[in-house]
Design a protein around this motif. Structure first.
Motif, mmCIF file in Angstrom:
data_model
loop_
_atom_site.group_PDB
_atom_site.id
_atom_site.type_symbol
_atom_site.label_atom_id
_atom_site.label_comp_id
_atom_site.label_asym_id
_atom_site.label_seq_id
_atom_site.Cartn_x
_atom_site.Cartn_y
_atom_site.Cartn_z
ATOM 1 N N GLY A 272 0.872 -1.096 0.099
ATOM 2 C CA GLY A 272 -0.257 -0.291 -0.061
ATOM 3 C C GLY A 272 0.857 1.156 -0.038
ATOM 4 N N LEU A 273 0.106 2.292 0.236
ATOM 5 C CA LEU A 273 0.622 3.791 0.008
ATOM 6 C C LEU A 273 1.107 4.355 1.403
ATOM 7 C CD1 LEU A 273 -1.936 4.646 -2.663
ATOM 8 C CD2 LEU A 273 0.111 4.675 -3.016
ATOM 9 N N GLU A 274 2.309 5.008 1.579
ATOM 10 C CA GLU A 274 2.704 5.570 2.711
ATOM 11 C C GLU A 274 3.178 6.953 2.325
ATOM 12 O OE1 GLU A 274 5.732 4.533 6.537
ATOM 13 O OE2 GLU A 274 6.366 4.203 4.388
ATOM 14 N N PHE B 226 -9.082 6.840 -4.074
ATOM 15 C CA PHE B 226 -8.000 6.800 -5.106
ATOM 16 C C PHE B 226 -8.595 5.376 -5.927
ATOM 17 C CE2 PHE B 226 -5.817 10.504 -4.440
ATOM 18 C CZ PHE B 226 -5.689 11.032 -3.185
ATOM 19 N N GLN C 253 -6.100 2.749 -8.705
ATOM 20 C CA GLN C 253 -4.597 2.576 -9.131
ATOM 21 C C GLN C 253 -4.885 1.344 -9.694
ATOM 22 O OE1 GLN C 253 -1.738 1.678 -6.259
ATOM 23 N NE2 GLN C 253 -0.241 2.854 -7.497
ATOM 24 N N TYR D 14 -7.958 2.994 -2.948
ATOM 25 C CA TYR D 14 -7.603 3.203 -1.634
ATOM 26 C C TYR D 14 -8.331 4.485 -1.158
ATOM 27 C CZ TYR D 14 -3.390 0.559 -2.783
ATOM 28 O OH TYR D 14 -2.311 -0.428 -2.989
ATOM 29 N N GLN E 296 -8.084 7.740 1.735
ATOM 30 C CA GLN E 296 -7.048 8.566 2.372
ATOM 31 C C GLN E 296 -7.539 9.427 3.275
ATOM 32 O OE1 GLN E 296 -5.394 12.003 0.483
ATOM 33 N NE2 GLN E 296 -4.257 12.431 2.326
ATOM 34 N N PHE F 236 -3.456 6.224 4.655
ATOM 35 C CA PHE F 236 -3.909 5.720 3.645
ATOM 36 C C PHE F 236 -4.571 4.542 4.293
ATOM 37 C CE2 PHE F 236 -3.080 8.050 -0.121
ATOM 38 C CZ PHE F 236 -1.674 8.573 0.150
ATOM 39 N N GLY G 186 -5.567 0.191 3.476
ATOM 40 C CA GLY G 186 -4.650 -0.915 2.900
ATOM 41 C C GLY G 186 -5.059 -1.344 1.459
#
Lengths: 124, 107
Positions: free
Chosen positions: A46-48, B36, B38, B87, B89, B98, B100
């Protein structure tokens, strides 16, 4: 149309420092309305969020990385940069630069424009 | 830090299905939530901000709802181009965090 483009090395050795730059085109980085940030994504994960900078130099960092990170801005070149020290294999990721509105000025401040991303591999 | 928990982590659906993804926050955050999309090898694309406002150019088959701690993203009629990872956020407080992710796959 605003465009962001990351640049930097694709391979860095453990314990070394990563330096990435994000070149902003199609708009000025010198706007009170926006912050400029870095986000990373390990392969398959995932995103960080890493940190963000305002053109005036004010920064916000993720506490989990704060001791190793510096985000800075160069208004003369319309670009901003990421410096991440003491790299390990766990820092291997795709690194994205992105813009978000200034949360002190705007009610909503999600990331709205993203660069394409650049893969950085930490390996000897 | 505000933790975001998405569910399910993955789902299989057919073209034309209605799909709902949820995002639960560890503390209340009004409507300071974005979604979002992706696709593999691509940067995330902004779909929704303010929990329910559509970003410019995003088709109306995407909708968001919720406030406080419970949020959802719905795709009204799944199309082939919608198969991707989604996702949430939060930007209510720093550090931004965010969820998972939810991978939407073809059944």
């Amino acid at each position: 149309q605003l465009q962001l483009q990351e640049s930097g090395p694709g391979l860095v050795k453990p314990s070394e420092t990563l330096s990435l730059t994000c070149i902003v085109s199609g708009g000025s980085i010198s706007s009170n309305d926006y912050y400029w940030g870095w986000i990373r994504q390990p392969p398959g994960k995932g995103l960080e969020w890493i940190g963000s900078v305002h053109y005036g130099g004010t920064t916000q960092y993720n506490p989990s990385l704060k001791s190793r990170v510096t985000v800075s801005v160069d208004t003369s070149k319309n670009q901003f940069s990421l410096r991440l020290m003491s790299l390990t294999a766990a820092d291997t990721s795709v690194y994205y630069c992105a813009r978000h509105p200034n949360c002190h000025v705007h009610t909503d401040c999600p990331f709205d424009f993203w660069g394409l991303g650049t893969l950085v591999t930490v390996s000897s | 830090d505000i933790q975001l928990t998405q569910s399910p982590s993955s789902l299989s659906a057919s073209v034309g299905d209605r799909v709902t993804i949820t995002c639960r926050a560890s503390q209340g955050m009004s409507t300071h939530l974005a979604w979002f999309q992706q696709k593999p090898g691509k940067a995330p694309k902004s779909l929704i901000y303010g929990a329910s406002s559509l970003q410019s150019g995003v088709p109306s088959k995407f909708s968001g709802s919720g406030s406080g701690t419970d949020f959802s993203l719905t795709i009204s009629s799944l199309q082939p181009e919608d198969f991707a990872t989604y996702y949430c956020q939060q930007y209510a407080t720093y550090p931004f965090t965010f969820g998972g992710g939810t991978k939407v796959e073809i059944k």
